[in-house]
Design a protein around this motif. Sequence first.
Motif, PDB file in Angstrom:
ATOM      1  N   ARG A  20      51.823  10.250  26.711  1.00  0.00           N
ATOM      2  CA  ARG A  20      52.909  10.032  27.645  1.00  0.00           C
ATOM      3  C   ARG A  20      54.128  10.834  27.252  1.00  0.00           C
ATOM      4  NH1 ARG A  20      55.239   4.461  27.960  1.00  0.00           N
ATOM      5  NH2 ARG A  20      57.062   5.558  27.288  1.00  0.00           N
ATOM      6  N   PHE A  21      54.397  10.908  25.967  1.00  0.00           N
ATOM      7  CA  PHE A  21      55.582  11.614  25.532  1.00  0.00           C
ATOM      8  C   PHE A  21      55.383  13.126  25.606  1.00  0.00           C
ATOM      9  CE2 PHE A  21      55.876   7.676  22.770  1.00  0.00           C
ATOM     10  CZ  PHE A  21      56.559   6.998  23.748  1.00  0.00           C
ATOM     11  N   SER A  23      53.480  15.120  27.755  1.00  0.00           N
ATOM     12  CA  SER A  23      52.637  15.054  28.934  1.00  0.00           C
ATOM     13  C   SER A  23      51.945  16.363  29.244  1.00  0.00           C
ATOM     14  CB  SER A  23      53.468  14.603  30.137  1.00  0.00           C
ATOM     15  OG  SER A  23      54.606  15.412  30.254  1.00  0.00           O
ATOM     16  N   PRO A  35      57.368  19.637  28.906  1.00  0.00           N
ATOM     17  CA  PRO A  35      58.819  19.611  28.711  1.00  0.00           C
ATOM     18  C   PRO A  35      59.387  21.018  28.632  1.00  0.00           C
ATOM     19  CG  PRO A  35      57.711  18.089  27.217  1.00  0.00           C
ATOM     20  CD  PRO A  35      56.645  18.918  27.843  1.00  0.00           C
ATOM     21  N   GLY A 161      61.315  11.093  28.308  1.00  0.00           N
ATOM     22  CA  GLY A 161      59.924  10.962  28.700  1.00  0.00           C
ATOM     23  C   GLY A 161      59.515   9.569  29.113  1.00  0.00           C
ATOM     24  N   ARG A 162      60.331   8.555  28.792  1.00  0.00           N
ATOM     25  CA  ARG A 162      59.987   7.187  29.178  1.00  0.00           C
ATOM     26  C   ARG A 162      60.589   6.794  30.520  1.00  0.00           C
ATOM     27  NH1 ARG A 162      64.055   3.576  28.770  1.00  0.00           N
ATOM     28  NH2 ARG A 162      62.635   1.806  28.713  1.00  0.00           N
ATOM     29  N   THR A 166      61.732  12.245  37.615  1.00  0.00           N
ATOM     30  CA  THR A 166      62.365  13.410  36.994  1.00  0.00           C
ATOM     31  C   THR A 166      63.844  13.500  37.330  1.00  0.00           C
ATOM     32  OG1 THR A 166      61.748  14.840  38.875  1.00  0.00           O
ATOM     33  CG2 THR A 166      60.203  14.710  37.014  1.00  0.00           C
ATOM     34  N   SER A 169      65.922  11.555  34.877  1.00  0.00           N
ATOM     35  CA  SER A 169      65.632  11.746  33.452  1.00  0.00           C
ATOM     36  C   SER A 169      66.577  12.729  32.779  1.00  0.00           C
ATOM     37  CB  SER A 169      64.190  12.233  33.279  1.00  0.00           C
ATOM     38  OG  SER A 169      64.026  13.545  33.800  1.00  0.00           O
ATOM     39  N   TYR A 181      64.947  17.797  30.626  1.00  0.00           N
ATOM     40  CA  TYR A 181      63.706  18.007  29.880  1.00  0.00           C
ATOM     41  C   TYR A 181      62.482  18.153  30.769  1.00  0.00           C
ATOM     42  CZ  TYR A 181      66.497  16.604  25.857  1.00  0.00           C
ATOM     43  OH  TYR A 181      67.465  16.529  24.887  1.00  0.00           O
ATOM     44  N   PHE A 182      62.553  17.663  32.022  1.00  0.00           N
ATOM     45  CA  PHE A 182      61.353  17.624  32.866  1.00  0.00           C
ATOM     46  C   PHE A 182      61.571  18.191  34.270  1.00  0.00           C
ATOM     47  CE2 PHE A 182      60.704  14.265  29.692  1.00  0.00           C
ATOM     48  CZ  PHE A 182      59.490  14.662  29.170  1.00  0.00           C
ATOM     49  N   VAL A 196      57.868  11.292  36.060  1.00  0.00           N
ATOM     50  CA  VAL A 196      57.812  12.011  34.793  1.00  0.00           C
ATOM     51  C   VAL A 196      56.392  11.840  34.254  1.00  0.00           C
ATOM     52  CG1 VAL A 196      58.673  12.159  32.437  1.00  0.00           C
ATOM     53  CG2 VAL A 196      60.255  11.649  34.314  1.00  0.00           C
ATOM     54  N   GLY A 197      55.560  12.874  34.395  1.00  0.00           N
ATOM     55  CA  GLY A 197      54.181  12.767  33.954  1.00  0.00           C
ATOM     56  C   GLY A 197      53.282  12.204  35.033  1.00  0.00           C
TER      57      GLY A 197
END
Length: 458
Positions: A20-21, A23, A35, A161-162, A166, A169, A181-182, A196-197
């Motif tokens: 998950r972190f 992805s 990322p 990431g959590r 997006t 985030s 980051y995303f 996100v992911g």
Amino acid sequence: MKYLFKLFTLRPYRPYYPFRFLSFVNPVVSYNLKPRPTPEIMKLESSQYGFIFSPQLTTVLQVFDKYKYEIRLCGGAVRDILLRKTPTDLDFATTATPDEMVEMMENENIRIVNKGGLKHGTVTTHVDGVNFELTTLRIDVVTDGRHADVEYTKDWLLDAGRRDLTVNSMFLGMDGTIYDYFGGYEDLKKRQIKFVGDPKLRITEDYLRILRYFRFYGRLATAPNLHDEYILEAIREKGSGLKNISGERIWSELYKILEGNYASDIIKTLLNLGLGPYIGLPDHPNIDEFDKVINRSKGLKLLPITMLTPFLKDVQDMIELNNRLKFRVFDRDLGLFLIESRDEKWTPDTIKTNKIKIIQNPTKQGVMKVYIEQLLMYNNDRIILEEFQKWTPLKFPITGNMIKNHGVQDGKKIGIILRKLIEYWADDDFQTDIEELLNLIPKAENELSCNFKKSQKK
């Protein structure tokens, strides 16, 4: 890498956490969300974000600067600033742990409130009447579909990431730097709503994210039905998880969806995905009635509960929906009123009768007027609606004490006579003066006596 190795070795029963972190190792190719190698994408001018620096916030930021902890604005506030909107809330993320924040705030004589948030990593400071929520960077270790056990981190990427979407985030440094980051900024510019992911994983972590997705879609998208098919597939597959979410939380999100853009299209999408039963709607909602009401009420401001009512066939449906969503009294009673009254045909007598009811209930005049206006919108009675919107409920000039001073001592009887005098007043288009109304008390008493005798004979 040490931290990721620790996750692999210490939690073998949760192997998806590092996925998950990071992805980019996600097996879903269409959501291969790597990322950004350089998250610092731009720097805002002071004029674009400087308005956030109130004296109270400056006081808090000086503490973080003094104790050498980094702090950034996060989430929706960053999104709104990039949209050139003024955020309604300012939430901050920081590398300081809750214990570290408590210690330094106490050292600087800054008050901490809402200490219940400490267990979730959030410290709420209070400076000269203003609260600021400051949350330690964290990762979700165990999730149950709504809540998460968290661990604190110093890594901004892991915290980003959590997050769910997006566009939510991103971070804003206090020097104006946007950290993305995303790819949230690109999605924001394109008005695209992405998780996100992998959506399936993110939804499984917290099923309320299904409704949050649709809420932000309605807020940001440029057209009603531009959803990514994989996201819809994920929602269809995972939608049953909504049955475990509290009704209050579902209604909170659903209410915002119904207030937003494309509300009717989004609700029908929810139904097409099979989510209706999980949010309290009937297994076979009346979609034809919904379409009819939505199409004929264009340009009118239907309240969220008014928009849901066409799906319900009777009072029992409304009771079951209320049992699931736990409406406030205003929404529950409006829904019941609409169902019970929507088939009535309005005439001049109906208008007068409802004006009388409003005047007879002085403590509920505003609420009753809204109910009637919503009913008229539901039925598209625009001419009568315009009359009601212009009409201000009049204050009846007679009081109970005035009637008592005219010889009526029984309290219950005084109330009945008062309501009867209002009817006489309405018959005269509310023109009868005080003296004339008081002279009508004997007439009201006589009418009440005749009605009583008739009821005795029956």
